[in-house]
Each structure stands twice: as structure tokens, then as C-alpha cells.
Design a protein around this motif. Structure first.
Motif, PDB file in Angstrom:
ATOM      1  N   TYR A  32      32.232  28.250  73.653  1.00 58.83           N
ATOM      2  CA  TYR A  32      32.906  28.480  72.379  1.00 58.83           C
ATOM      3  C   TYR A  32      33.481  29.897  72.326  1.00 58.83           C
ATOM      4  CZ  TYR A  32      33.736  29.361  67.483  1.00 58.83           C
ATOM      5  OH  TYR A  32      34.316  29.733  66.301  1.00 58.83           O
ATOM      6  N   ALA A  33      32.696  30.872  72.735  1.00 53.39           N
ATOM      7  CA  ALA A  33      33.156  32.261  72.713  1.00 53.39           C
ATOM      8  C   ALA A  33      34.366  32.448  73.625  1.00 53.39           C
ATOM      9  CB  ALA A  33      32.028  33.205  73.129  1.00 53.39           C
ATOM     10  N   GLN A  34      34.323  31.857  74.813  1.00 47.63           N
ATOM     11  CA  GLN A  34      35.458  31.971  75.726  1.00 47.63           C
ATOM     12  C   GLN A  34      36.706  31.336  75.122  1.00 47.63           C
ATOM     13  OE1 GLN A  34      34.132  30.265  79.422  1.00 47.63           O
ATOM     14  NE2 GLN A  34      33.101  32.128  80.067  1.00 47.63           N
ATOM     15  N   GLU A  35      36.559  30.162  74.535  1.00 47.11           N
ATOM     16  CA  GLU A  35      37.691  29.473  73.919  1.00 47.11           C
ATOM     17  C   GLU A  35      38.249  30.281  72.751  1.00 47.11           C
ATOM     18  OE1 GLU A  35      40.619  26.700  73.148  1.00 47.11           O
ATOM     19  OE2 GLU A  35      39.297  26.801  74.878  1.00 47.11           O
ATOM     20  N   THR A  39      42.000  31.900  72.668  1.00 53.00           N
ATOM     21  CA  THR A  39      42.930  31.533  71.593  1.00 53.00           C
ATOM     22  C   THR A  39      43.432  32.764  70.864  1.00 53.00           C
ATOM     23  OG1 THR A  39      41.863  29.393  71.292  1.00 53.00           O
ATOM     24  CG2 THR A  39      43.169  30.208  69.453  1.00 53.00           C
ATOM     25  N   VAL A  40      42.504  33.642  70.487  1.00 50.99           N
ATOM     26  CA  VAL A  40      42.891  34.860  69.767  1.00 50.99           C
ATOM     27  C   VAL A  40      43.816  35.711  70.624  1.00 50.99           C
ATOM     28  CG1 VAL A  40      42.022  37.036  68.804  1.00 50.99           C
ATOM     29  CG2 VAL A  40      40.862  34.887  68.289  1.00 50.99           C
ATOM     30  N   ARG A  41      43.439  35.893  71.870  1.00 53.46           N
ATOM     31  CA  ARG A  41      44.263  36.712  72.770  1.00 53.46           C
ATOM     32  C   ARG A  41      45.678  36.142  72.876  1.00 53.46           C
ATOM     33  NH1 ARG A  41      42.433  35.810  78.207  1.00 53.46           N
ATOM     34  NH2 ARG A  41      43.949  34.140  78.062  1.00 53.46           N
ATOM     35  N   ASP A  42      45.770  34.852  73.119  1.00 58.14           N
ATOM     36  CA  ASP A  42      47.079  34.238  73.309  1.00 58.14           C
ATOM     37  C   ASP A  42      47.922  34.287  72.040  1.00 58.14           C
ATOM     38  OD1 ASP A  42      46.299  33.718  75.895  1.00 58.14           O
ATOM     39  OD2 ASP A  42      45.973  31.575  75.571  1.00 58.14           O
ATOM     40  N   LYS A  43      47.336  33.889  70.914  1.00 62.07           N
ATOM     41  CA  LYS A  43      48.100  33.841  69.665  1.00 62.07           C
ATOM     42  C   LYS A  43      48.479  35.234  69.180  1.00 62.07           C
ATOM     43  CE  LYS A  43      46.703  29.347  68.060  1.00 62.07           C
ATOM     44  NZ  LYS A  43      47.983  28.687  68.193  1.00 62.07           N
ATOM     45  N   CYS A  44      47.541  36.172  69.228  1.00 58.58           N
ATOM     46  CA  CYS A  44      47.836  37.527  68.764  1.00 58.58           C
ATOM     47  C   CYS A  44      48.828  38.220  69.699  1.00 58.58           C
ATOM     48  CB  CYS A  44      46.556  38.339  68.619  1.00 58.58           C
ATOM     49  SG  CYS A  44      45.501  37.781  67.257  1.00 58.58           S
ATOM     50  N   GLU A  73      37.279  37.357  61.034  1.00 58.48           N
ATOM     51  CA  GLU A  73      36.877  37.128  59.644  1.00 58.48           C
ATOM     52  C   GLU A  73      36.984  35.658  59.263  1.00 58.48           C
ATOM     53  OE1 GLU A  73      35.434  38.974  57.181  1.00 58.48           O
ATOM     54  OE2 GLU A  73      35.107  40.317  58.878  1.00 58.48           O
ATOM     55  N   ALA A  74      38.063  35.012  59.653  1.00 61.75           N
ATOM     56  CA  ALA A  74      38.237  33.585  59.345  1.00 61.75           C
ATOM     57  C   ALA A  74      37.131  32.764  59.999  1.00 61.75           C
ATOM     58  CB  ALA A  74      39.608  33.106  59.816  1.00 61.75           C
ATOM     59  N   THR A  75      36.788  33.091  61.218  1.00 61.23           N
ATOM     60  CA  THR A  75      35.728  32.364  61.918  1.00 61.23           C
ATOM     61  C   THR A  75      34.387  32.571  61.227  1.00 61.23           C
ATOM     62  OG1 THR A  75      36.906  32.529  64.003  1.00 61.23           O
ATOM     63  CG2 THR A  75      34.556  32.089  64.133  1.00 61.23           C
ATOM     64  N   LYS A  76      34.122  33.787  60.784  1.00 56.73           N
ATOM     65  CA  LYS A  76      32.872  34.057  60.055  1.00 56.73           C
ATOM     66  C   LYS A  76      32.810  33.228  58.775  1.00 56.73           C
ATOM     67  CE  LYS A  76      32.047  38.820  61.516  1.00 56.73           C
ATOM     68  NZ  LYS A  76      32.016  40.215  61.058  1.00 56.73           N
ATOM     69  N   VAL A  81      30.509  28.581  55.784  1.00 57.98           N
ATOM     70  CA  VAL A  81      30.661  27.360  54.996  1.00 57.98           C
ATOM     71  C   VAL A  81      30.029  26.171  55.719  1.00 57.98           C
ATOM     72  CG1 VAL A  81      32.355  25.709  54.105  1.00 57.98           C
ATOM     73  CG2 VAL A  81      32.692  28.156  53.743  1.00 57.98           C
ATOM     74  N   VAL A  82      30.268  26.062  57.009  1.00 60.28           N
ATOM     75  CA  VAL A  82      29.706  24.954  57.779  1.00 60.28           C
ATOM     76  C   VAL A  82      28.178  25.035  57.790  1.00 60.28           C
ATOM     77  CG1 VAL A  82      29.502  23.978  60.103  1.00 60.28           C
ATOM     78  CG2 VAL A  82      31.743  24.574  59.188  1.00 60.28           C
ATOM     79  N   LEU A  83      27.627  26.230  57.989  1.00 60.86           N
ATOM     80  CA  LEU A  83      26.174  26.382  58.000  1.00 60.86           C
ATOM     81  C   LEU A  83      25.566  26.049  56.640  1.00 60.86           C
ATOM     82  CD1 LEU A  83      25.718  29.590  60.184  1.00 60.86           C
ATOM     83  CD2 LEU A  83      25.108  27.239  60.774  1.00 60.86           C
ATOM     84  N   GLN A  84      26.253  26.433  55.561  1.00 64.93           N
ATOM     85  CA  GLN A  84      25.762  26.088  54.221  1.00 64.93           C
ATOM     86  C   GLN A  84      25.765  24.572  54.040  1.00 64.93           C
ATOM     87  OE1 GLN A  84      28.218  28.270  51.446  1.00 64.93           O
ATOM     88  NE2 GLN A  84      26.507  29.644  50.970  1.00 64.93           N
TER      89      GLN A  84
END
Length: 91
Positions: A32-35, A39-44, A73-76, A81-84
Motif C-alpha cells: 500500500y505504501a509503495q502504491e 501515485t503521489v509522485r506521478d500525479k504531483c 492529508e486526504a489519505t489520513k 473515516v474508514v477506521l471509524q
């Protein structure tokens, strides 16, 4: 040696399902961290670096930093929300 170590690890995991679950969770977290970072690297990079060259401008560096911060921040927020929902039995 490697084959022996792998066999020994496999036998230990067969005897300890909790160890197997822990290893699977760790591997999923790593994937998950690698993905996420790919994604962040490519999009940003695509958004912020308009003319790739030998070095980045200060504007590009600022853009990359802000873009990355927004993804984190969006991922956090999503994770929270998912954990709740999960803890309430909604997922």
C-alpha cells in the motif's frame, strides 16, 4: 542456505497462524505504501513539473511539497473515516 531458511520459516508459520497474519499485514502495508507514493509522485510530478530539466525551480518544489501534503492529508482523513466506520461495524 536460503532454501533451508525459507523451509524453516514456512514450517514456523504453519505452526503459528498469528505470525502468518502479521507477515501478511506487514506485506500489505508495504505494498500500500509503495502504491501510495508511486501515485503521489506521478500525479504531483505531472501537475507541478511542466518542463523537466536538471533542476527544479522553487515554484516547482513548492508545488510538489504542497501536492504531496494534500495527498497525505486526504489519505489520513479517509483512513480515519474508514477506521471509524469499521469500529462501528459499518464496513
Amino acid at each position: 542456505r536460503i532454501a533451508t531458511t525459507r523451509r524453516r520459516d514456512a514450517m514456523a508459520h504453519e505452526q503459528n497462524p498469528e505470525a502468518v497474519m502479521h507477515q501478511v499485514k506487514a506485506e500489505l502495508a508495504n505494498a500500500y505504501a509503495q502504491e501510495f507514493f508511486t501515485t503521489v509522485r506521478d500525479k504531483c510530478f505531472q501537475k507541478c513539473v511542466t518542463k523537466p530539466g536538471g533542476s527544479m525551480s522553487s515554484g516547482e518544489a513548492t508545488c510538489l511539497s504542497r501536492c504531496t501534503d494534500r495527498y497525505v492529508e486526504a489519505t489520513k482523513m479517509i483512513s480515519h473515516v474508514v477506521l471509524q466506520a469499521y469500529s462501528k461495524g459499518g464496513v
